[in-house]
Enzyme design. Structure first.
Site, PDB file in Angstrom:
ATOM      1  NE  ARG A  15      -3.516   1.972   2.988  1.00 18.16           N
ATOM      2  CZ  ARG A  15      -4.702   2.426   2.568  1.00 18.16           C
ATOM      3  NH1 ARG A  15      -5.370   1.761   1.663  1.00 18.16           N
ATOM      4  NH2 ARG A  15      -5.201   3.520   3.065  1.00 18.16           N
ATOM      5  CB  ILE A  40      -5.595   6.061  -0.727  1.00 20.64           C
ATOM      6  CG1 ILE A  40      -5.534   4.529  -0.744  1.00 20.64           C
ATOM      7  CG2 ILE A  40      -4.898   6.585   0.527  1.00 20.64           C
ATOM      8  CD1 ILE A  40      -4.094   3.964  -0.826  1.00 20.64           C
ATOM      9  CB  SER A  41     -10.800   3.739   0.410  1.00 23.99           C
ATOM     10  OG  SER A  41     -11.378   4.272  -0.755  1.00 23.99           O
ATOM     11  NE  ARG A  42     -11.480   3.390   8.310  1.00 26.43           N
ATOM     12  CZ  ARG A  42     -12.431   2.781   9.007  1.00 26.43           C
ATOM     13  NH1 ARG A  42     -13.708   3.059   8.785  1.00 26.43           N
ATOM     14  NH2 ARG A  42     -12.134   1.883   9.912  1.00 26.43           N
TER      15      ARG A  42
END
Ligand code: SAH
Length: 228
Positions: free
Chosen positions: A50, A76-78
């Site tokens: 990530r 960027i999503s959790r």
């Protein structure tokens, strides 16, 4: 596929590969504690690096359970949101998947390590190009990135077995629903009454119509129309 991601990812992250693998495993433990139970999803999240999807200045925070800025007012999503959405879809083996909102490309990489074929559409040209650069090292042959308005779906590749929308809509996008194969599932954040809080919704299409199941409260950037 997940193994390929891991090997290539750590090579391109030379130097911090070891640390980030441990950090990634800690992230996975946290996801498990939060209720993510699908081992295939957890393994894919352990494999995809990530930190390669965020700015270098934020790389040390890449495995925290928070959304991070990726430029152009987008995030960027959790990790939990990514895991939860994919888990909701992966109850059946993932065949051909459409992602709306590539952003930096992280979720697309996780999906590509689980699905047969992934198409991911992003409306902001610069983000689409950045995702392409971020994903280059991972060499995911089953992932196609498209610059366009994903709220219209992707006619040329439809129908899809699964659709995942990474931006919040005010109402169910009917164009997307039409591109879902019978038996297919779509997961998306929807705003209550068009303006209220957002909830993750799972839509299952059958031969007669569709059913909706409301999952968790969530917070996503808005789904917009048109290209930028
Ligand atoms: N999937 C990303 C999340 C990106 S945030 C991740 O892995 O973290 C949501 C993205 O949706 C933003 O990049 C935003 O530009 C994009 N987006 C918003 N509306 C869109 C639309 N109609 N079509 C395609 N992308 C859209």
């Amino acid at each position: 596929m997940a193994v390929g991601v891991s090997a290539n990812g750590s090579r391109s992250a030379a130097g911090i590969g070891m640390t980030s693998q441990r950090t990634r495993e800690r992230m996975v433990e946290r996801l498990r504690a939060e209720g993510i139970g699908d081992e295939r999803v957890l393994a894919a999240m352990a494999a995809v690096p990530r930190h390669l999807f965020v700015d270098e200045a934020l790389a040390s925070r890449a495995y925290e359970d928070s959304a991070l800025p990726i430029g152009f007012g987008q995030t960027i999503s959790r990790p939990y949101a990514v895991a939860r959405m994919i888990e909701a879809l992966a109850a059946r083996a993932l065949g051909k998947v459409l992602e709306v909102g590539t952003g930096c490309g992280y979720q697309a990489a996780v999906l590509a390590s689980l699905a047969r074929e992934v198409y991911s559409v992003e409306r902001v040209k610069e983000l689409h190009e950045r995702a392409r650069a971020n994903l280059r090292h991972l060499r995911l042959k089953n992932l196609r990135l498209v610059h366009g308005d994903g709220s219209l779906g992707l006619e040329e590749a439809a129908p899809f077995d699964a659709i995942i929308v990474a931006a919040a809509a005010a109402e169910l996008p009917l164009g997307l629903l039409r591109q879902l194969a019978p038996g297919g599932r779509m997961v998306l954040p929807l705003r209550d009454a068009g303006a209220g809080p957002q909830r993750l919704v799972l839509v299952a299409r059958d031969r007669h119509g569709h059913t909706q199941t409301v999952l968790d409260p969530v917070k996503f950037v808005p789904l917009r129309s048109g290209k930028a």
